[in-house]
Design an enzyme around this catalytic site. Structure first.
Site, mmCIF file in Angstrom:
data_model
loop_
_atom_site.group_PDB
_atom_site.id
_atom_site.type_symbol
_atom_site.label_atom_id
_atom_site.label_comp_id
_atom_site.label_asym_id
_atom_site.label_seq_id
_atom_site.Cartn_x
_atom_site.Cartn_y
_atom_site.Cartn_z
ATOM 1 N N ASP A 50 0.961 -8.185 -3.760
ATOM 2 C CA ASP A 50 1.484 -6.833 -3.960
ATOM 3 C C ASP A 50 2.348 -6.761 -5.223
ATOM 4 O O ASP A 50 2.370 -5.742 -5.918
ATOM 5 C CB ASP A 50 2.312 -6.406 -2.747
ATOM 6 C CG ASP A 50 1.436 -6.175 -1.524
ATOM 7 O OD1 ASP A 50 0.233 -5.921 -1.699
ATOM 8 O OD2 ASP A 50 1.956 -6.246 -0.391
ATOM 9 N N THR A 163 7.648 -0.154 3.590
ATOM 10 C CA THR A 163 7.433 -1.462 4.224
ATOM 11 C C THR A 163 7.984 -2.620 3.381
ATOM 12 O O THR A 163 7.835 -3.779 3.767
ATOM 13 C CB THR A 163 5.916 -1.683 4.431
ATOM 14 O OG1 THR A 163 5.233 -1.290 3.234
ATOM 15 C CG2 THR A 163 5.397 -0.886 5.605
#
Ligand code: NAP
Length: 266
Positions: A50, A163
């Site tokens: 990510d 998140t």
């Protein structure tokens, strides 16, 4: 469709190997793979975790072309495709068997005695003081004064970023179908001396948050945007709101957000 494709990868050995194989397979399948990114690029393949996707967004200035994430990192919340599913992925791209998931980004505009500075982020923009002292910040929403915050700082997260750092700070995970800003305090002080919200507050997408240093010694502030950091002196105010820049990720298969959240966090 004979799309123009650009591959972005981090510098690990495993990503380099996947990039080499991927390039060969993409060309064989009829896609046009280019060495450089430009405004005509129709699809971006991102190899890494990510964090690599976050770097891609900053380096390519939040491109309009959809991104497919091949996960060679750890968590892979954005980066969904496992390396052993690359053949299926190429087939689905060519057959147009995918959906596009759109994410809103966040922007921060910092006014200082030295000028204006602008930042855009996909996950969050956090405002912090010096590492050794609490920072005191006046917080307004749409020019209406809300609180004097004292603590380590404030994290303003998008839905996509809910998140990430936001979650570690005790903020809520947000379904990506909701478009909002979540303001989460970082180690807030809460006593008879200092009083501010100790939980996240959630703002509608149209709101603007204004942060002003309370005193002169609070005017040296650090901005952390998607893990990158800049320190500014003589800060007058910081305005944070959702940006018009949106990005999209190509998704294959099960799109149920809570299945993914469960598999990554529980
Ligand atoms: P990093 O320190 O290498 O990794 C941070 C972790 O966050 C990685 O596991 C990364 O996943 C994951 N991550 C990134 N965006 C995410 C998202 N939207 N949802 C769920 N997890 C996510 O730093 P980085 O890779 O450059 O990432 C920068 C991000 O780190 C910042 O945007 C911030 O949100 C986060 N961060 C978290 C904390 C904390 O939790 N205390 C502190 C500072 C920064 P991969 O393993 O797939 O790369």
């Amino acid at each position: 469709m004979n799309r123009k494709v650009y591959i972005y990868a981090n510098d690990t050995e495993v990503s380099a190997k996947i990039e080499k194989d991927l390039r060969t397979k993409l060309i064989k399948s009829g896609l046009r793979v280019y060495e450089t990114f430009d405004q005509d690029t129709e699809l971006i393949l991102c190899i890494g975790g990510d964090g690599t996707l976050l770097r891609l967004m900053q380096e390519l200035d939040f491109p309009k072309a959809p991104v497919v994430g091949i996960n060679t990192g750890h968590l892979g919340f954005f980066q969904e495709v496992p390396p052993d599913k690359i053949d299926d992925m190429i087939f689905q791209i060519n057959q147009e068997q995918y959906t596009l998931q759109t994410f809103h980004t966040i922007k921060g505009c910092i006014t200082t005695d030295d000028g204006l500075f602008r930042y855009t982020a996909l996950n969050e923009i956090a405002v912090k003081g010096a590492p050794t002292y609490p920072v005191h910040l006046n917080l307004s929403i749409n020019d209406s004064f809300i609180e004097r915050f004292s603590g380590d700082g404030l994290c303003v997260a998008t839905t996509a970023g809910s998140t990430a750092y936001n979650y570690s700070l005790g903020g809520s995970i947000v379904d990506p179908r909701l478009n909002l800003l979540q303001v989460t305090p970082i180690a807030p002080m809460n006593s008879i001396a200092y009083r501010s919200f100790t939980s996240s507050i959630v703002l509608p997408s149209s709101d603007t948050l204004t942060i002003r240093p309370c005193m002169d010694h609070d005017d040296c502030l650090t901005i952390v945007y998607d893990g990158l950091m800049e320190t500014h002196h003589h800060v007058k105010e910081i305005k944070i709101s959702l940006s018009r820049q949106k990005v999209s990720m190509m998704r294959f298969g099960n799109l149920h957000f809570w299945d993914k959240a469960k598999s990554k966090f529980l």
